[in-house]
Scaffold this motif. Structure first.
Motif, PDB file in Angstrom:
ATOM      1  N   PHE A  13       0.847  -1.189   0.000  1.00  0.00           N
ATOM      2  CA  PHE A  13       0.000   0.000   0.000  1.00  0.00           C
ATOM      3  C   PHE A  13       0.883   1.240   0.000  1.00  0.00           C
ATOM      4  N   SER A  14       0.438   2.285  -0.682  1.00  0.00           N
ATOM      5  CA  SER A  14       1.193   3.542  -0.668  1.00  0.00           C
ATOM      6  C   SER A  14       0.370   4.601   0.060  1.00  0.00           C
ATOM      7  N   PHE A  15       1.085   5.533   0.690  1.00  0.00           N
ATOM      8  CA  PHE A  15       0.447   6.540   1.533  1.00  0.00           C
ATOM      9  C   PHE A  15       1.015   7.916   1.223  1.00  0.00           C
ATOM     10  N   GLU A  19      -1.031  10.888   5.414  1.00  0.00           N
ATOM     11  CA  GLU A  19      -1.564   9.594   5.840  1.00  0.00           C
ATOM     12  C   GLU A  19      -0.513   8.824   6.628  1.00  0.00           C
ATOM     13  N   TYR A 115      -9.715   3.909   9.550  1.00  0.00           N
ATOM     14  CA  TYR A 115     -10.647   3.448   8.510  1.00  0.00           C
ATOM     15  C   TYR A 115     -11.294   4.627   7.794  1.00  0.00           C
ATOM     16  N   PRO A 119      -8.577   5.251   3.765  1.00  0.00           N
ATOM     17  CA  PRO A 119      -9.415   4.131   3.302  1.00  0.00           C
ATOM     18  C   PRO A 119      -8.658   2.835   2.991  1.00  0.00           C
ATOM     19  N   GLN A 120      -7.431   2.913   2.507  1.00  0.00           N
ATOM     20  CA  GLN A 120      -6.717   1.671   2.187  1.00  0.00           C
ATOM     21  C   GLN A 120      -6.403   0.850   3.438  1.00  0.00           C
ATOM     22  N   GLU A 122      -8.586   0.277   5.823  1.00  0.00           N
ATOM     23  CA  GLU A 122      -9.758  -0.591   5.970  1.00  0.00           C
ATOM     24  C   GLU A 122      -9.671  -1.761   4.997  1.00  0.00           C
ATOM     25  N   SER A 123      -9.232  -1.511   3.761  1.00  0.00           N
ATOM     26  CA  SER A 123      -9.053  -2.600   2.791  1.00  0.00           C
ATOM     27  C   SER A 123      -8.021  -3.602   3.290  1.00  0.00           C
ATOM     28  N   PHE A 124      -6.922  -3.100   3.824  1.00  0.00           N
ATOM     29  CA  PHE A 124      -5.870  -3.962   4.353  1.00  0.00           C
ATOM     30  C   PHE A 124      -6.423  -4.884   5.439  1.00  0.00           C
TER      31      PHE A 124
END
Length: 193
Positions: A13-15, A19, A115, A119-120, A122-124
């Motif tokens: 994932f990138s932030f 973030e 979350y 948003p990523q 929450e996906s994680f």
């Protein structure tokens, strides 16, 4: 001491810098020694833990005093009493440090905030929980259907580097067998049976 690294925990994932700062602010790093208690039955469970190094063990103690090991958590694994964590209730499990560990803890409230704001995350967690549920279901089926020797072989595949660090009775309680049965299985495997 291993510091929290967003890349280590949230692989793939990138932030944005904002973030990243928000996520890193929500985790607290703990350095644990062998034998340290992370959680005891009866306590509220506000945290879950990401294992950066070392090994933790989650277990239940029956009224008879017998221990049942539910999980070993090694590097890159998560651990908590999830029933109590998600219900914001009291733990029925104990979690101890099996050998020196560095863990990163996060509270349920911090997770909920992440979350919404990242948003990523929450996906994680959704992906992690799906994998955890599938793994847990396989473990239950294994416990119900497989002979002890196959359960032991599965343990060695799942946890290839921790057997020498854990006590025989912890491993036997994880497999649902006696320590005598574990010794017998090891001897049979050493002889090539």
């Amino acid at each position: 001491m291993k510091h929290f690294s967003i890349e280590d925990v949230f692989k793939g994932f990138s932030f944005t810098p904002a973030e990243r700062a928000l996520v890193e602010d929500k985790f607290k790093t703990l350095n644990l020694k062998k034998g340290d208690a992370v959680l005891s039955a009866g306590q509220l469970v506000p945290y879950q833990y990401y294992v950066a190094e070392g090994c933790l063990r989650a277990y239940y103690i029956a009224d008879t005093g017998k221990e049942f090991t539910l999980q070993f958590a090694v590097q890159d694994w998560w651990i908590s009493d999830y029933t109590a964590f998600f219900a914001e209730g009291h733990s029925i499990l104990h979690i101890d440090c099996v050998y020196d560990a560095v863990v990163h803890q996060i509270s349920k409230a911090s997770m909920e905030q992440l979350y919404k704001e990242v948003p990523q995350i929450e996906s994680f967690y959704r992906i992690k929980m799906e994998r955890f549920f599938a793994s847990f279901q396989r473990r239950i089926l294994s416990d119900l259907a497989l002979p002890a020797k196959e359960k032991y072989a599965n343990f060695l595949k799942t946890y290839p580097n921790i057997e020498k660090h854990i006590k025989n009775y912890h491993l036997a309680s994880y497999l649902g067998i006696t320590t005598e049965s574990l010794s017998r299985i090891r001897k049979e495997l050493a002889r090539g049976k």
